[in-house]
Design a protein around this motif. Structure first.
Motif, PDB file in Angstrom:
ATOM      1  N   HIS A   1     -30.891  53.990 -33.673  1.00  0.00           N
ATOM      2  CA  HIS A   1     -31.352  52.624 -33.425  1.00  0.00           C
ATOM      3  C   HIS A   1     -30.113  51.750 -33.252  1.00  0.00           C
ATOM      4  O   HIS A   1     -29.118  51.921 -33.952  1.00  0.00           O
ATOM      5  CB  HIS A   1     -32.245  52.107 -34.557  1.00  0.00           C
ATOM      6  N   SER A   2     -30.161  50.833 -32.308  1.00  0.00           N
ATOM      7  CA  SER A   2     -28.965  50.057 -31.980  1.00  0.00           C
ATOM      8  C   SER A   2     -29.335  48.869 -31.113  1.00  0.00           C
ATOM      9  O   SER A   2     -30.242  48.948 -30.289  1.00  0.00           O
ATOM     10  CB  SER A   2     -27.962  50.949 -31.229  1.00  0.00           C
ATOM     11  N   SER A   3     -28.581  47.764 -31.289  1.00  0.00           N
ATOM     12  CA  SER A   3     -28.791  46.594 -30.438  1.00  0.00           C
ATOM     13  C   SER A   3     -28.141  46.763 -29.077  1.00  0.00           C
ATOM     14  O   SER A   3     -28.347  45.950 -28.187  1.00  0.00           O
ATOM     15  CB  SER A   3     -28.231  45.343 -31.120  1.00  0.00           C
ATOM     16  N   GLY A   4     -27.360  47.813 -28.897  1.00  0.00           N
ATOM     17  CA  GLY A   4     -26.787  47.969 -27.565  1.00  0.00           C
ATOM     18  C   GLY A   4     -25.658  48.958 -27.419  1.00  0.00           C
ATOM     19  O   GLY A   4     -25.836  50.044 -26.868  1.00  0.00           O
ATOM     20  N   ASN A   5     -24.471  48.649 -27.943  1.00  0.00           N
ATOM     21  CA  ASN A   5     -23.301  49.456 -27.608  1.00  0.00           C
ATOM     22  C   ASN A   5     -23.356  50.868 -28.174  1.00  0.00           C
ATOM     23  O   ASN A   5     -22.924  51.822 -27.527  1.00  0.00           O
ATOM     24  CB  ASN A   5     -22.018  48.750 -28.055  1.00  0.00           C
TER      25      ASN A   5
ATOM     26  N   CYS B   1     -31.415  61.990 -25.538  1.00  0.00           N
ATOM     27  CA  CYS B   1     -31.020  60.906 -26.444  1.00  0.00           C
ATOM     28  C   CYS B   1     -32.166  59.905 -26.541  1.00  0.00           C
ATOM     29  O   CYS B   1     -32.619  59.360 -25.523  1.00  0.00           O
ATOM     30  CB  CYS B   1     -29.763  60.206 -25.945  1.00  0.00           C
ATOM     31  N   HIS B   2     -32.649  59.659 -27.752  1.00  0.00           N
ATOM     32  CA  HIS B   2     -33.755  58.738 -27.996  1.00  0.00           C
ATOM     33  C   HIS B   2     -33.211  57.509 -28.724  1.00  0.00           C
ATOM     34  O   HIS B   2     -32.551  57.644 -29.764  1.00  0.00           O
ATOM     35  CB  HIS B   2     -34.828  59.419 -28.852  1.00  0.00           C
ATOM     36  N   VAL B   3     -33.497  56.334 -28.181  1.00  0.00           N
ATOM     37  CA  VAL B   3     -32.898  55.108 -28.700  1.00  0.00           C
ATOM     38  C   VAL B   3     -33.969  54.069 -29.008  1.00  0.00           C
ATOM     39  O   VAL B   3     -34.817  53.783 -28.161  1.00  0.00           O
ATOM     40  CB  VAL B   3     -31.901  54.523 -27.674  1.00  0.00           C
ATOM     41  N   VAL B   4     -33.911  53.498 -30.213  1.00  0.00           N
ATOM     42  CA  VAL B   4     -34.747  52.341 -30.568  1.00  0.00           C
ATOM     43  C   VAL B   4     -33.874  51.093 -30.442  1.00  0.00           C
ATOM     44  O   VAL B   4     -32.816  51.007 -31.077  1.00  0.00           O
ATOM     45  CB  VAL B   4     -35.309  52.475 -31.998  1.00  0.00           C
ATOM     46  N   MET B   5     -34.332  50.147 -29.611  1.00  0.00           N
ATOM     47  CA  MET B   5     -33.562  48.922 -29.363  1.00  0.00           C
ATOM     48  C   MET B   5     -34.444  47.693 -29.580  1.00  0.00           C
ATOM     49  O   MET B   5     -35.631  47.720 -29.234  1.00  0.00           O
ATOM     50  CB  MET B   5     -33.017  48.886 -27.922  1.00  0.00           C
ATOM     51  N   PRO B   6     -33.884  46.602 -30.123  1.00  0.00           N
ATOM     52  CA  PRO B   6     -34.656  45.356 -30.205  1.00  0.00           C
ATOM     53  C   PRO B   6     -35.066  44.889 -28.802  1.00  0.00           C
ATOM     54  O   PRO B   6     -34.278  45.025 -27.859  1.00  0.00           O
ATOM     55  CB  PRO B   6     -33.670  44.366 -30.840  1.00  0.00           C
ATOM     56  N   ARG B   7     -36.256  44.351 -28.691  1.00  0.00           N
ATOM     57  CA  ARG B   7     -36.708  43.887 -27.375  1.00  0.00           C
ATOM     58  C   ARG B   7     -35.822  42.769 -26.837  1.00  0.00           C
ATOM     59  O   ARG B   7     -35.783  42.524 -25.627  1.00  0.00           O
ATOM     60  CB  ARG B   7     -38.160  43.425 -27.448  1.00  0.00           C
ATOM     61  N   THR B   8     -35.090  42.096 -27.748  1.00  0.00           N
ATOM     62  CA  THR B   8     -34.210  40.989 -27.352  1.00  0.00           C
ATOM     63  C   THR B   8     -32.798  41.448 -26.987  1.00  0.00           C
ATOM     64  O   THR B   8     -31.947  40.615 -26.680  1.00  0.00           O
ATOM     65  CB  THR B   8     -34.105  39.982 -28.506  1.00  0.00           C
TER      66      THR B   8
ATOM     67  N   GLU C   1     -40.642  56.607 -36.759  1.00  0.00           N
ATOM     68  CA  GLU C   1     -41.696  57.195 -35.924  1.00  0.00           C
ATOM     69  C   GLU C   1     -41.092  58.056 -34.812  1.00  0.00           C
ATOM     70  O   GLU C   1     -41.560  59.174 -34.544  1.00  0.00           O
ATOM     71  CB  GLU C   1     -42.550  56.086 -35.301  1.00  0.00           C
ATOM     72  N   VAL C   2     -40.050  57.535 -34.163  1.00  0.00           N
ATOM     73  CA  VAL C   2     -39.417  58.262 -33.049  1.00  0.00           C
ATOM     74  C   VAL C   2     -38.789  59.560 -33.543  1.00  0.00           C
ATOM     75  O   VAL C   2     -38.943  60.622 -32.919  1.00  0.00           O
ATOM     76  CB  VAL C   2     -38.359  57.378 -32.357  1.00  0.00           C
ATOM     77  N   GLN C   3     -38.096  59.492 -34.672  1.00  0.00           N
ATOM     78  CA  GLN C   3     -37.443  60.708 -35.181  1.00  0.00           C
ATOM     79  C   GLN C   3     -38.469  61.756 -35.607  1.00  0.00           C
ATOM     80  O   GLN C   3     -38.290  62.951 -35.350  1.00  0.00           O
ATOM     81  CB  GLN C   3     -36.512  60.374 -36.340  1.00  0.00           C
ATOM     82  N   ALA C   4     -39.562  61.301 -36.227  1.00  0.00           N
ATOM     83  CA  ALA C   4     -40.614  62.244 -36.635  1.00  0.00           C
ATOM     84  C   ALA C   4     -41.229  62.935 -35.421  1.00  0.00           C
ATOM     85  O   ALA C   4     -41.559  64.127 -35.464  1.00  0.00           O
ATOM     86  CB  ALA C   4     -41.690  61.502 -37.424  1.00  0.00           C
ATOM     87  N   ARG C   5     -41.356  62.188 -34.336  1.00  0.00           N
ATOM     88  CA  ARG C   5     -41.967  62.730 -33.113  1.00  0.00           C
ATOM     89  C   ARG C   5     -41.036  63.700 -32.396  1.00  0.00           C
ATOM     90  O   ARG C   5     -41.490  64.704 -31.829  1.00  0.00           O
ATOM     91  CB  ARG C   5     -42.359  61.574 -32.186  1.00  0.00           C
ATOM     92  N   THR C   6     -39.732  63.425 -32.407  1.00  0.00           N
ATOM     93  CA  THR C   6     -38.789  64.203 -31.593  1.00  0.00           C
ATOM     94  C   THR C   6     -38.042  65.284 -32.376  1.00  0.00           C
ATOM     95  O   THR C   6     -37.609  66.281 -31.790  1.00  0.00           O
ATOM     96  CB  THR C   6     -37.740  63.276 -30.961  1.00  0.00           C
ATOM     97  N   GLY C   7     -37.850  65.074 -33.689  1.00  0.00           N
ATOM     98  CA  GLY C   7     -37.043  66.007 -34.469  1.00  0.00           C
ATOM     99  C   GLY C   7     -35.572  65.959 -34.129  1.00  0.00           C
ATOM    100  O   GLY C   7     -34.796  66.863 -34.476  1.00  0.00           O
ATOM    101  N   ALA C   8     -35.140  64.881 -33.459  1.00  0.00           N
ATOM    102  CA  ALA C   8     -33.749  64.760 -33.010  1.00  0.00           C
ATOM    103  C   ALA C   8     -32.804  64.465 -34.182  1.00  0.00           C
ATOM    104  O   ALA C   8     -33.206  63.930 -35.214  1.00  0.00           O
ATOM    105  CB  ALA C   8     -33.647  63.653 -31.958  1.00  0.00           C
TER     106      ALA C   8
ATOM    107  N   GLY D   1     -29.128  58.036 -19.132  1.00  0.00           N
ATOM    108  CA  GLY D   1     -30.171  59.026 -19.397  1.00  0.00           C
ATOM    109  C   GLY D   1     -30.876  58.871 -20.722  1.00  0.00           C
ATOM    110  O   GLY D   1     -31.699  59.717 -21.088  1.00  0.00           O
ATOM    111  N   GLY D   2     -30.574  57.808 -21.457  1.00  0.00           N
ATOM    112  CA  GLY D   2     -31.239  57.580 -22.735  1.00  0.00           C
ATOM    113  C   GLY D   2     -32.678  57.115 -22.559  1.00  0.00           C
ATOM    114  O   GLY D   2     -33.026  56.504 -21.544  1.00  0.00           O
TER     115      GLY D   2
END
Length: 323
Positions: free
Chosen positions: A82-86, A102-109, A141-148, A122-123
């Motif tokens: 999870h990351s705001s960007g960089n 690569c699965h990334v959770v980002m704030p909508r802002t 939720e994302v990690q549970a779904r992907t196992g990454a 490719g993320g």
């Protein structure tokens, strides 16, 4: 609440191993100087330009160290963060180089420029609300779904060791440094700086710079324990996250002081750097210079390394243009 002790504290050997591991995938970024800023501050400033780094930010160092340190079995499941960007775009870059998901959770802002970069590398993005609580819940939720494999943006020994390679280069590029200053949000870069310099140049003072409107590290430093804000609001979008146990260990034990700057001071420093040095830096990276300009007496007469952490700016939303 009692602060937790980190499970593993990286060593200088980890930094050296990280540097060898990531060399094929990063730039050895240049150090620039400015007679204008030297005259303005009374210090000799040496700008370590991680805005010229692969993916436009220092976070490629830690991300590459984590990704290329995985076993083939771990790598096959991909990585997630999870990351705001960089860190998001840096981990996407590193995963792309290794050919894994690569699965990334980002704030909508988060800045659109950073979202576009993640997708370009490719993320796969899942959006969350702009708070630490939402970020961590959606990520679970994302990690549970992907196992990454989880690669934390900063509270990860592999990431801190990778970030430590930046100040190792700076120490080789500039002789006789008296101080180094870097921004602090979650504390990955400042921790890597502490890790490296406390071992190879222990006389160098280490300063952290933080926005007044997201000053949890400053308040933690003064209080002696972590104080975490959930959703601070600042133009320095990369510095909104709180310290964690590993990064707090380095801040508490090795940082000389934490200095803060106002929103206007940050934007003014950013604009001045663009105008005078002709380099693109994002707001988070302008915070160290803003605090130097605000506190010249702290740095006057010293040789100071200034870590310019990144240059991923949304050019359609420059902060000196009022909406």
């Amino acid at each position: 609440m009692k602060d937790m002790a980190p499970d593993y504290i990286p060593t200088l050997d980890d930094v050296i191993a990280a540097h060898e591991r990531i060399k094929p995938h990063i730039h050895r970024t240049p150090v620039l100087t400015s007679s204008y800023f030297n005259q303005l501050t009374g210090a000799e400033l040496f700008f370590k330009c991680e805005n010229f780094q692969k993916a436009g930010a220092f976070k490629v160092r830690g991300a590459c160290n984590a990704v290329f340190g995985l076993t083939d079995e771990q790598a096959a499941r991909g990585v997630a963060t999870h990351s705001s960007g960089n860190h998001a775009l840096s981990l996407s870059y590193a995963a792309g180089r290794r050919g894994i998901p690569c699965h990334v959770v980002m704030p909508r802002t988060a800045p659109q420029a950073k979202k576009d970069a993640v997708i370009g590398y490719g993320g796969q993005i899942t959006e969350c609300e702009p708070s630490t609580t939402s970020r961590e819940a959606v990520f679970a939720e994302v990690q549970a779904r992907t196992g990454a494999e989880f690669v934390h943006p900063y509270n990860d020994p592999r990431v801190v060791a990778g970030q430590g390679t930046c100040s190792r280069e700076l120490n080789e590029q500039v002789e006789g440094l008296d101080a180094v200053i870097a921004p602090v949000g979650g504390g990955g870069m400042i921790s890597g700086t502490c890790l490296t310099l406390s071992n190879i140049a222990p006389h160098v003072e280490i300063y952290a710079a933080e926005p007044e409107q997201a000053d949890d590290a400053y308040r933690s430093f003064k209080a002696g324990h972590i104080i975490a804000d959930d959703a601070p609001d600042t133009v320095a979008d990369g510095l909104k996250v709180p310290l964690k146990d590993l990064t707090w260990h380095f801040v508490r034990n090795h940082v000389t002081d934490i200095l803060t700057a106002s929103e206007d001071e940050i934007v003014d420093a950013m604009k001045l750097t663009w105008a005078r040095m002709k380099i693109v830096m994002e707001p988070s990276c302008a915070v160290p210079l803003a605090t130097i300009l605000k506190n010249p007496e702290v740095f006057r007469g010293k040789r100071v390394g200034v870590i310019v952490t990144g240059g991923n700016v949304d050019l359609d939303k420059l902060p000196w243009f009022k909406n």
